[in-house]
Design a protein around this motif. Sequence first.
Motif, mmCIF file in Angstrom:
data_model
loop_
_atom_site.group_PDB
_atom_site.id
_atom_site.type_symbol
_atom_site.label_atom_id
_atom_site.label_comp_id
_atom_site.label_asym_id
_atom_site.label_seq_id
_atom_site.Cartn_x
_atom_site.Cartn_y
_atom_site.Cartn_z
ATOM 1 N N PHE A 136 0.826 -1.199 0.000
ATOM 2 C CA PHE A 136 0.000 0.000 0.000
ATOM 3 C C PHE A 136 0.868 1.260 0.000
ATOM 4 N N GLY A 140 -2.989 4.589 1.643
ATOM 5 C CA GLY A 140 -3.726 3.360 1.888
ATOM 6 C C GLY A 140 -4.241 2.681 0.635
ATOM 7 N N TYR A 243 -10.076 -1.326 1.032
ATOM 8 C CA TYR A 243 -10.435 -0.910 2.389
ATOM 9 C C TYR A 243 -10.511 -2.072 3.382
ATOM 10 N N VAL A 247 -3.900 -5.153 6.987
ATOM 11 C CA VAL A 247 -2.467 -4.904 6.928
ATOM 12 C C VAL A 247 -1.835 -5.697 8.055
#
Length: 248
Positions: A136, A140, A243, A247
């Motif tokens: 990313f 983001g 979204y 992570v």
Amino acid sequence: MPRPIWPHTQVGHTQEAKKELVQIMDFADSESVFITPKPTRLIERILQIASNPGDLVLDSFAGSGTTGHAALKLNHAAPEQDPRRFILVEIEATISRDVTAKRVRRVVEGYTNAKGELIASLGGGFRYCTLGEPLFDADGKIRETVTFEELARHVYFTETGEPLPSDAALDTPFVGACRGVGVYLLYNGILGDRREDGGNVLTRAVLAGLPAFDGQKVIYCAGHRLGRDRLQAERIVIRQTPYEIKVA
């Protein structure tokens, strides 16, 4: 001058640690790699006090791999207990590959030391991983250079907690299955449609063309055009990219 809490006779010392490293690694001179490695007996003692069987031990400065070695020794000494697991992190690639991982592998599998003596296996195992490029950007968003294979391996791991087998054929949106759940990824034109609104969006037509899986399905996609009833009937959980990509 500060005095140690534990005497050297109980937890070892640097000279002992250097000799042990030479014996395990078959180095001609341990000083060429590590000047002050930690004694395995010292780390064993610390783990006995600071952790419990079954705990996950993290060493962010793995160095010669003493922490992993100590955890394996504790597990070997008490096979009836839940084994301590460990994560070792070493930033220097050469040290990580040629010292840290090599030491852990040798004590896991057993080895012949510098004196020609056969040292028995401690048992257990480990997986050697390397850190890839970030997926990313600072906002983001998925970086444009990220390939389907890179993202597929990431979503599979974060979804299932298991690494995708290295021999997985990542040439369809079906990434793989784990414990009765099938993981799919619509990304980067895997269906041959690289339009912004095509291929990465789950529609009825796209769904009809996906490889079949008889069970719960988790589909990572940019969006979808299916109603709630259809998703429930098909046992589909939608994870919207980027979204809902965890992570790790």
